[in-house]
Design a protein around this motif. Structure first.
Motif: not given
Length: 168
Positions: A9-20, A75-82
């Motif tokens: 589950d990416i919401t539980k990952i310890e990283a400086d940023a996760i991508v949404n 941080y959360v980096i939000h990116t919009v996929g195609p």
């Protein structure tokens, strides 16, 4: 840059940023997007609204950043996929841009670790094998200055097997 693969589950990952894997409205949608908004709390949504008020919707292939809210990431980096359609070349280019623009934004913030979900492979129906190839190639070909580790976080067994073949 070290590349890691995790099933979870990416919401539980310890990283400086996760991508949404966001939608263009930035207001939460389905899949990983709704999970990140739920786990991260109202602070993420409020920042997304501020971004929308400032620039309008987030275009496909582009990326914006918010706080991590209640998440273990800063941080959360939000990116919009195609959304997958018959224009394979365009879809592939846009998906590659998601990863590249997320990495560039992470670099601008001095981030050392970044975690990616499987962008566009859920309700946007991007073929999983092709999406994984694009993701891994974009990360492997990126020349980082600050990023030390990129983590691919697979929620299901199928994506994990696909990524494992590409990374190992």
């Amino acid at each position: 840059m070290k590349i890691e693969l995790i099933k979870g589950d990416i919401t539980k990952i310890e990283a400086d940023a996760i991508v949404n894997a966001a939608n263009s409205s930035l207001l939460g949608g389905g899949g990983v997007d709704v999970a990140i908004h739920r786990a991260g709390g109202v602070e993420i949504l409020e920042e997304c609204k501020e971004i929308r008020n400032r620039q309008g919707k987030c275009k496909t292939g582009e990326a914006v950043v918010t706080t991590g809210g209640n998440l273990p990431s800063k941080y959360v980096i939000h990116t919009v996929g195609p959304v997958w359609n018959d224009d394979e070349e365009r879809c592939c280019g846009l998906l590659s841009n998601c990863y590249i623009n997320s990495l560039k934004l992470a670099e601008s913030l001095g981030i050392k670790t970044i975690a990616f979900p499987n962008i566009s492979t859920g309700i946007y129906r991007f073929p999983k094998e092709l999406a994984a190839q694009i993701a891994v190639n974009a990360v492997k070909n990126f020349q980082p200055e600050t990023i030390e580790k990129a983590i691919f976080v697979c929620f299901d067994d199928e994506n994990e097997m696909i990524y494992r073949k590409l990374i190992d």
